[in-house]
Design a protein around this motif. Sequence first.
Motif, PDB file in Angstrom:
ATOM      1  N   UNK A 211      41.281  50.845  40.126  1.00 36.79           N
ATOM      2  CA  UNK A 211      41.839  49.530  39.835  1.00 36.79           C
ATOM      3  C   UNK A 211      41.893  49.348  38.311  1.00 36.79           C
ATOM      4  N   UNK A 213      42.237  46.729  35.278  1.00 37.02           N
ATOM      5  CA  UNK A 213      42.063  45.318  34.938  1.00 37.02           C
ATOM      6  C   UNK A 213      42.404  45.112  33.462  1.00 37.02           C
ATOM      7  N   UNK A 216      37.336  42.991  31.475  1.00 36.99           N
ATOM      8  CA  UNK A 216      36.246  43.030  32.458  1.00 36.99           C
ATOM      9  C   UNK A 216      36.180  41.812  33.375  1.00 36.99           C
ATOM     10  N   UNK A 217      36.680  40.670  32.912  1.00 35.41           N
ATOM     11  CA  UNK A 217      36.566  39.447  33.704  1.00 35.41           C
ATOM     12  C   UNK A 217      37.818  39.171  34.541  1.00 35.41           C
ATOM     13  N   UNK A 218      38.859  39.977  34.346  1.00 40.57           N
ATOM     14  CA  UNK A 218      40.166  39.660  34.943  1.00 40.57           C
ATOM     15  C   UNK A 218      40.412  40.439  36.228  1.00 40.57           C
ATOM     16  N   UNK A 219      41.228  39.851  37.092  1.00 39.02           N
ATOM     17  CA  UNK A 219      41.672  40.548  38.292  1.00 39.02           C
ATOM     18  C   UNK A 219      42.565  41.729  37.910  1.00 39.02           C
ATOM     19  N   UNK A 220      42.614  42.713  38.817  1.00 37.01           N
ATOM     20  CA  UNK A 220      43.394  43.925  38.551  1.00 37.01           C
ATOM     21  C   UNK A 220      44.880  43.608  38.524  1.00 37.01           C
ATOM     22  N   UNK A 240      36.386  51.252  37.849  1.00 40.62           N
ATOM     23  CA  UNK A 240      37.583  50.550  37.365  1.00 40.62           C
ATOM     24  C   UNK A 240      37.916  50.929  35.924  1.00 40.62           C
ATOM     25  N   UNK A 242      39.385  49.292  32.390  1.00 45.98           N
ATOM     26  CA  UNK A 242      39.641  48.044  31.672  1.00 45.98           C
ATOM     27  C   UNK A 242      40.547  48.356  30.485  1.00 45.98           C
TER      28      UNK A 242
END
Lengths: 267, 267
Positions: A211, A213, A216-220, A240, A242
């Motif tokens: 995935x 993104x 780090x705080x955001x949706x993919x 994931x 980033x």
Amino acid sequence: MTVESTSGATASETAGKTVDAFHYGAFHVVQPHGQGHRSGSDAMLLAALVPDGAKGRLADLGAGCGAAGIAVASRVPGLSVTLVERSPEMAGFARQSIGLDVNRHLRSRLELVEADVELTGKARIAAGLQDTVFDHVIMNPPFNHPADRKTPDALKAEAHAMSIDMFDRWLRTANAIARPGGQLSLIARPQSVAEIIDACGNRFGGLHITMVHPHRQASATRLLLTGIKGSRARLEIRRPLFMHETGETRFTPLVADLNNGRTFIAR
Amino acid sequence: MTVESTSGATASETAGKTVDAFHYGAFHVVQPHGQGHRSGSDAMLLAALVPDGAKGRLADLGAGCGAAGIAVASRVPGLSVTLVERSPEMAGFARQSIGLDVNRHLRSRLELVEADVELTGKARIAAGLQDTVFDHVIMNPPFNHPADRKTPDALKAEAHAMSIDMFDRWLRTANAIARPGGQLSLIARPQSVAEIIDACGNRFGGLHITMVHPHRQASATRLLLTGIKGSRARLEIRRPLFMHETGETRFTPLVADLNNGRTFIAR
């Protein structure tokens, strides 16, 4: 005029098109300017799914102007690359990309097939896409982004228009042309994850999904997937990726390296 | 005897069972000892998908000894919780959990329904699971872990045995008993992602999926999913959750807070 491109490369603009440098000038791509789908990080991340040591033949399905396929050819000397593109306009840009003098060191390992990825059987073979001859198949299938509906840009609409069961038809072709044990690599929207896994079905297994993104705080916003033809290994959701540190505009070091052909995403 | 449990809680062991403290002693759960499925982080992460301000009724489908449902009751005072469990043995542990003197402050908001989640129609309603009465439905459906095949532990095998189309049958029940706009929350293996999304189908939309990784470099070992009955909003792959910092055995601060009922995963 020089235009900054997505990969931190520079672009020379002429009427209606730009010539963009990727991988710090290791290769260039001719792209439509101000219309159509322009390649950037998506194409470079897709290319990064093919390992350095790969050998044989690679097909880039729906290649557009050829950025992903040429990026693989540039980084992986063991591969010959077939760009497959249906749109005459985009195939024209791909042909110009192959013909660029600055790409002459790659030209013997690049070819263009003007064909619809969704061709089947004899029509597909007649178009130049033989059964089980490709060691790698990569694809960035069209997707229909809500923002695109607001634009009357026909070229971009064609690149992004996702037909019903498109993944099934694209993966049917990928499966047909890949040799047993060959690797599929694709980039898509995370919203399509179930459709893509279902379309891999019994064709490609050992799926590895990464995935992607924005931070780090955001949706993919993207997913990367690789699979092996005929594998029965189980699916893995890999660590994931980033794109940026939160609050920063620069790419993270890993993404900068992937964008610029200095590393790849190993299976 | 005192046994350290998964959530950093302590357990008092008696013959064949333990009484485990969760959320730093806010509630306790009676569990089988040395056999059957024991609850820990999975149950606490599932419980953490229900928001603090939730009100009304919650059903915990396949509740086992009741850890997830009781954890929600403990953290969310606005909810009454119905534990649904088919196995007589596990339902017995759930009944003992509800009856614990240390849980008496929660007892008026806890009930047990001994029923198969896969019941349909009148049989389901007769068992106590009425149509469209639940504001929240949570589930940790059984899964078949390769390691379990090596053990002759019948209780654990029952908890982990995944039947064909199980997700479809469990989500059919969840959809039937949830009110319009009600929230589904589940924890499962990432390998089931496509099956789960497909089973949500037109029943639950606005799916939010959180991949749970042991640490930043590792592949996901669980997925958390929430969805809203009748929503047409598109799927989101939310920021990932890392259980530990790489190389450390302690939980990350966020996971410790989720495990201990100090925060929740907001939609």
